[in-house]
Every structure is written in structure tokens, then in C-alpha cells.
Design a protein around this motif. Structure first.
Motif, PDB file in Angstrom:
ATOM      1  N   LEU A  43      -9.843  -5.089   0.898  1.00 14.73           N
ATOM      2  CA  LEU A  43      -8.912  -3.966   0.758  1.00 14.73           C
ATOM      3  C   LEU A  43      -9.647  -2.635   0.679  1.00 14.73           C
ATOM      4  N   ASP A  44     -10.820  -2.625   0.038  1.00 16.16           N
ATOM      5  CA  ASP A  44     -11.593  -1.385  -0.059  1.00 16.16           C
ATOM      6  C   ASP A  44     -11.974  -0.880   1.332  1.00 16.16           C
ATOM      7  N   VAL A  90       0.483   5.126   1.100  1.00 13.62           N
ATOM      8  CA  VAL A  90      -0.381   6.041   1.848  1.00 13.62           C
ATOM      9  C   VAL A  90       0.207   7.451   1.726  1.00 13.62           C
ATOM     10  N   GLN A 121      -8.876   0.414   3.176  1.00 14.24           N
ATOM     11  CA  GLN A 121      -8.476   1.741   2.721  1.00 14.24           C
ATOM     12  C   GLN A 121      -9.421   2.828   3.240  1.00 14.24           C
ATOM     13  N   GLU A 122     -10.699   2.481   3.389  1.00 16.69           N
ATOM     14  CA  GLU A 122     -11.645   3.439   3.968  1.00 16.69           C
ATOM     15  C   GLU A 122     -11.277   3.741   5.421  1.00 16.69           C
ATOM     16  N   ILE A 174      -8.269   3.546   6.707  1.00 16.18           N
ATOM     17  CA  ILE A 174      -7.047   4.360   6.682  1.00 16.18           C
ATOM     18  C   ILE A 174      -7.389   5.814   6.377  1.00 16.18           C
ATOM     19  N   ALA A 175      -8.347   6.019   5.461  1.00 15.48           N
ATOM     20  CA  ALA A 175      -8.748   7.387   5.095  1.00 15.48           C
ATOM     21  C   ALA A 175      -9.395   8.122   6.265  1.00 15.48           C
ATOM     22  N   LEU A 183       0.836  -1.204   0.000  1.00 11.81           N
ATOM     23  CA  LEU A 183       0.000   0.000   0.000  1.00 11.81           C
ATOM     24  C   LEU A 183       0.872   1.256   0.000  1.00 11.81           C
ATOM     25  N   SER A 204      -4.808  10.125   0.844  1.00 11.14           N
ATOM     26  CA  SER A 204      -5.362   9.009   0.076  1.00 11.14           C
ATOM     27  C   SER A 204      -4.433   7.814   0.189  1.00 11.14           C
ATOM     28  N   SER A 205      -4.883   6.661  -0.337  1.00 10.68           N
ATOM     29  CA  SER A 205      -4.035   5.463  -0.380  1.00 10.68           C
ATOM     30  C   SER A 205      -4.311   4.698  -1.663  1.00 10.68           C
ATOM     31  N   ASP A 206      -3.290   3.988  -2.110  1.00  9.66           N
ATOM     32  CA  ASP A 206      -3.403   3.204  -3.345  1.00  9.66           C
ATOM     33  C   ASP A 206      -2.745   1.849  -3.145  1.00  9.66           C
ATOM     34  N   VAL A 207      -3.245   0.832  -3.878  1.00  6.66           N
ATOM     35  CA  VAL A 207      -2.603  -0.475  -3.898  1.00  6.66           C
ATOM     36  C   VAL A 207      -1.548  -0.440  -4.995  1.00  6.66           C
TER      37      VAL A 207
END
Length: 228
Positions: free
Chosen positions: A203-204, A149, A207-208, A210-211, A147, A219-222
Motif C-alpha cells: 500500500l505504501d 485521495v 500511495q507513492e 498515486i502521489a 482509499l 495526498s492519500s490515506d487508508v
């Protein structure tokens, strides 16, 4: 593939599950043996995760795919070709149980040949399914994920950001190694590895969560994902 030291191996495995490809091979066996002889310091978390995973295959090392004689180990040492010879032994033992998928090349009638192939493929798949049923459920499906971040700016407290991310605890989630990666203009983002059980962790949703640390996280990305 050769590695000069454990640090280089750690960097290689930080975003990969295996030495080469998407399943354990003789390349993993060769490097595993070299690491084992080197008495590694498992402060390298990616190496530790990979080492434990390949060790679980230890009884089956000789049967893993790949050309052992072509695999180079840690510090560039070439592995022995003996495992390749051993890998052939189980195949020979299973000759009586397995089915010839393709039959003779002397078949004159193409349609008849295709019919025979289809029957043999179906028979082969049925036998494999029966064997799997006898063995019971397979291993839990897992993935290793990288990830990224991203903070708001260069004044974001990155130590607090990482602590917030790692504070998320779930059944089926294990946090791994991390590092700060320069983005530009003095901004650095957190790149962190994690292992998840696919059936337990979304993962969705992760990530929510983490946000939700909106004081730190933009934001975060895989960045990468591989099946274990």
C-alpha cells in the motif's frame, strides 16, 4: 442486520468484507440467499464482489459460524433456522477426529489438570497442522481497502484524478466502487475501494504512485482495511 434494497447493501459493503465481523458467517449466508433470489443487478460492484466471495463458500454454508435463526436477510426477511441445525452435523461427524481440549471437570489436582490440558491442546494443534498439510496451500491472502485521495482544491478535475488513479495496473490489484465525498468549502475527495493480494501489493508503494499524479493529488490515506 436487514437491508431494504441492493443500494443499501452496496453502501454497507463499500467499506466492509462481510455483513458482520471479519469472517463469513450465517449472516452472510442469509443475505446471500435473499440476494440470489432477487436476481441482483451487479452494477453494484461491492455487492458483486461480496456475492462471488460468499458463493465460493456455498458448499460450506451450513458449517459457517453464527446463529442462522438470528440473521435477517435482504428486505428484512428472517432466515431459516435449518442451517443452524445442519451446522451442527459436521461437528458431530468430526467427534471421532477431534480432541477434547479440556477434559473432565472432576480433576482434583489443578496442576495435573493443567498438564493434561496442555497435552491435549498440543495434540489437537498437531492434528490440525497435519490436516492442513494434507490439504495443501490455503487461499491467497487478500484485503479490501478503502482509499481517500485528496485534491489540491475545488478547481481540481476530479474525473481526471480518478482516471489517473485507476490507470495504475498491477498483478494482484483490482479497483472497485468509488464516490466523491464532500470535505468542505466546495472541495470533494475521491473515496475508492480496491482489493489487493497482500503478498504482491504494498500500500505504501501504491500511495507513492498515486502521489506522482501531482497535478491532481495532494495526498492519500487508508480509511479502512479488512482481510478477505
Amino acid at each position: 442486520m436487514a437491508f431494504s434494497d441492493l443500494k443499501q447493501l452496496e453502501e454497507h459493503l463499500a467499506s466492509r468484507a462481510y455483513i458482520e465481523g471479519f469472517e463469513p458467517t450465517q449472516a452472510d449466508v442469509a443475505v446471500y440467499k435473499a440476494v440470489k433470489q432477487a436476481h441482483p443487478d451487479f452494477e453494484y460492484t461491492a455487492v458483486a464482489r461480496w456475492f462471488a466471495h460468499i458463493k465460493s463458500y456455498e458448499a460450506e454454508h451450513s458449517a459457517l459460524p453464527g446463529d442462522a435463526s438470528a440473521s435477517a436477510g435482504l428486505f428484512g426477511g428472517a432466515s431459516s433456522s435449518a442451517p443452524a441445525a445442519k451446522a451442527a452435523e459436521p461437528a458431530a461427524e468430526e467427534d471421532d477426529d477431534e480432541v477434547d481440549l479440556f477434559g473432565s471437570d472432576d480433576e482434583a489436582d489443578d496442576a495435573e489438570t493443567e498438564r493434561i490440558k496442555a497435552e491435549r491442546v498440543a495434540e489437537y494443534q498437531a492434528k490440525k497442522a497435519a490436516k492442513l498439510a494434507e490439504k495443501g496451500p490455503g487461499p491467497v491472502a487478500k484485503s479490501i481497502v478503502t482509499l481517500q485521495v485528496k485534491p489540491w482544491d475545488d478547481e481540481t478535475d476530479m474525473e481526471a484524478l480518478e482516471k489517473s488513479v485507476r490507470s495504475i495496473e498491477k498483478d494482484g490489484l483490482v479497483w472497485g466502487a468509488s464516490k466523491l465525498v464532500p470535505v468542505g468549502y466546495g472541495v470533494r475527495m475521491l473515496q475508492i475501494n480496491l482489493v489487493i493480494e497482500d503478498e504482491k501489493i504494498s500500500l505504501d508503494e501504491l500511495q507513492e504512485e498515486i502521489a506522482d499524479f501531482e497535478d491532481y493529488v495532494q495526498s492519500s490515506d487508508v480509511a479502512a482495511m479488512q482481510k478477505l
